[in-house]
Each structure stands twice: as C-alpha cells, then as structure tokens.
Scaffold this active site. Structure first.
Site, PDB file in Angstrom:
ATOM      1  N   ASP A   3       1.163   3.615  -3.023  1.00 36.10           N
ATOM      2  CA  ASP A   3       1.280   2.694  -4.163  1.00 36.10           C
ATOM      3  C   ASP A   3       0.275   2.975  -5.269  1.00 36.10           C
ATOM      4  O   ASP A   3      -0.075   2.074  -6.037  1.00 36.10           O
ATOM      5  CB  ASP A   3       1.151   1.234  -3.700  1.00 36.10           C
ATOM      6  N   GLU A   4      -0.199   4.209  -5.380  1.00 34.88           N
ATOM      7  CA  GLU A   4      -1.176   4.542  -6.409  1.00 34.88           C
ATOM      8  C   GLU A   4      -0.716   5.682  -7.300  1.00 34.88           C
ATOM      9  O   GLU A   4      -1.518   6.273  -8.029  1.00 34.88           O
ATOM     10  CB  GLU A   4      -2.525   4.875  -5.758  1.00 34.88           C
TER      11      GLU A   4
END
Length: 286
Positions: free
Chosen positions: A230-231
């Site tokens: 999620d980055e």
C-alpha cells in the site's frame, strides 16, 4: 464521391531529463510527417529534474512510420516514451475477493460508459463474485489462496496473464498480498485501491475502528502496486466528510462509493495514457 476515413489518433507520452528544446523537437517531428496536434500537456519537475509530456495528435501515417520519425528526438533526449492508439482498450484482468462494489462499477463502465479496458477475465480467491462476472459475460477463474498454496496460485495467475496477453491488472478489492517478484514484473501496469485509514486502522473491520474513533473524513487511495504494501505511487485519492450521526454500516457504504470512484478514475487515466511515473510519485495529465 465518398468521404475518406478520418486520420487515426495517437497518444505520445514521454519523460526525460529536463532541458531546452524538447517541446520544439517533438512538435517539429510531428509536423514533418503531417500530424496535427489536438492536445498537449507538459510538466517539468523541479524536484526530480525530469520533464513529462503527453501529446494527442491525428495522423494518416501508420505507427511504425511515426516511430521512425520520432526516434531521433527520442534518442537525442534519452527519452522513456510510449505511443498508443487512442481508444484502444487495454486487455485487463480484475482480481477480486468478496466485496463486489469495485468489480460491478468497472464492468458497468466498460459495457455502458466506454471505459477503455477490455476485461478478459475476473480472478477471485473466493468464488463469491462468479455470478457477477457471468452476468457481464466475463470468464471467472477461482484461484484459492492459502499460505500453503500461494506459490501455486500465483503461478496460475502468471500463466493466465501470459495466455490471455494481459496488459493491465486491477486489484478491485483483492484481499491478498502479491509477491515482490510479481509486483516487480507488473510494475507500472497494476493498480490497487484501499481505504485511506491506513495506517491508522489496519486489519479487520476498519470502518468499525474509524467509527469508534469518531473520524470526520473517510477516503480511498488508488495507487500503483509495488513490493511495499500500500505504498506504491499514488494516482488518485478521494474523500467524503462524515459526522457523529453516521453508523458503521453507513460509513462502510460511503467508503465503498469513495473507493469505486477513486479506482475508476485511476483505471480510466491509466487506460488513456495520462499517468507518468516520477520515481515514487505520479504525474497525471487529467
């Protein structure tokens, strides 16, 4: 007398070290082959020193002639570039788990609103959404994932991507972590959506956690997938204001709306060649 067919439209995207003369060189090369520029956007990043450009143009010349005409400019500026036909639908796989909202939204927009993707398969680690895929005439592949079977499931997914000549992968609320190797192989052509409570409300029932904390904003983030969970580079974010009167179910329903909106825009912009990568960031020519 019959009307001749209109010239095809193309999208040229490019990035390179920023320096004088890039726009003039590109437009001059296009003019030399009789191309007509319809839309042009550019951006120079002071932080990275990179220049980004998206040009949509009409031309009677085939793609190979255009590439030949533009190659001296590509080489002169050491450009990363792409040249696509406007309106060509990207061959796409949607990965899903149990939540239907993003899947339904994308399939509806593909069928009825001209979203420029061609969904060639829906892949689920649970069978729950098979009926939705069937309703839209899409093949559904159930690839269950457990800790023991994860390598085999990912190998089957890779085989499907190769077999179907897939260009684009969308995690439409797919609740599994992909391997670093697969994320690397699909870099720049795989998108995910998640609620923007991360990292504040990780794990199960994030909307219940948010409700318990009395949040005033809920949101969602669409981003390219990397090995860092999620980055990846952010493409689009959306938010909705809420207050104390909203229950958990209302927050979840509103959150699902925000998620599908953000994901739809990210998918649309990717399909239209409007997103260029600038390291850990994106340049989005809307």
């Amino acid at each position: 007398m019959t009307d001749s067919a209109p010239p095809a439209q193309f999208v040229l995207t490019l990035s390179c070290e920023d320096r004088p003369g890039i726009v003039a060189s590109v437009s001059g090369a296009l003019a030399a082959v009789g191309a007509n520029i319809i839309e042009s956007q550019q951006f120079g990043s002071l932080e990275s020193g990179r220049f980004f450009m998206r040009v949509q143009f009409a031309s009677a010349q085939p793609r190979d002639v255009l590439v030949t005409a533009l190659t001296p400019t590509f080489d002169l500026y050491a450009m990363d570039w792409g040249l696509a036909v406007v309106g060509r639908r990207l061959r796409t796989i949607l990965l899903v788990s149990k939540a239907p909202h993003c899947l339904v939204d994308l399939l509806y927009r593909e069928r009825h609103q001209g979203l420029e993707i061609d969904v060639v398969a829906v892949v689920g680690n649970h069978p729950d959404l098979a009926d939705i895929a069937k309703f839209y005439g899409k093949p559904f592949h159930h690839l269950p994932v457990t800790a023991a079977t994860k390598p085999e499931a990912e190998a089957a997914l890779r085989a499907l991507i190769t077999e179907l000549d897939v260009e684009f992968v969308v995690l439409a609320r797919y609740m599994q972590i992909l391997s670093d190797e697969l994320c690397g192989d699909l870099a720049g052509r795989i998108i995910n959506i998640h609620h923007s409570f991360l990292p504040s409300f990780k794990g199960a029932r994030p909307y219940a956690q948010a409700h318990a904390r009395g949040v005033k904003l809920i949101g969602a983030t669409a981003h390219y997938v990397t090995g860092d969970l999620d980055e990846g580079p952010i493409i689009e974010q959306d938010v909705e204001r809420v207050d104390h009167s909203r229950g958990v179910s209302e927050l979840q329903a509103m959150g699902e709306d925000v998620e599908r909106r953000a994901l739809m825009r990210a998918v649309k912009w990717h399909a239209q060649q409007r997103i260029l990568l600038d390291g850990s960031r994106t340049v989005v020519f809307r």
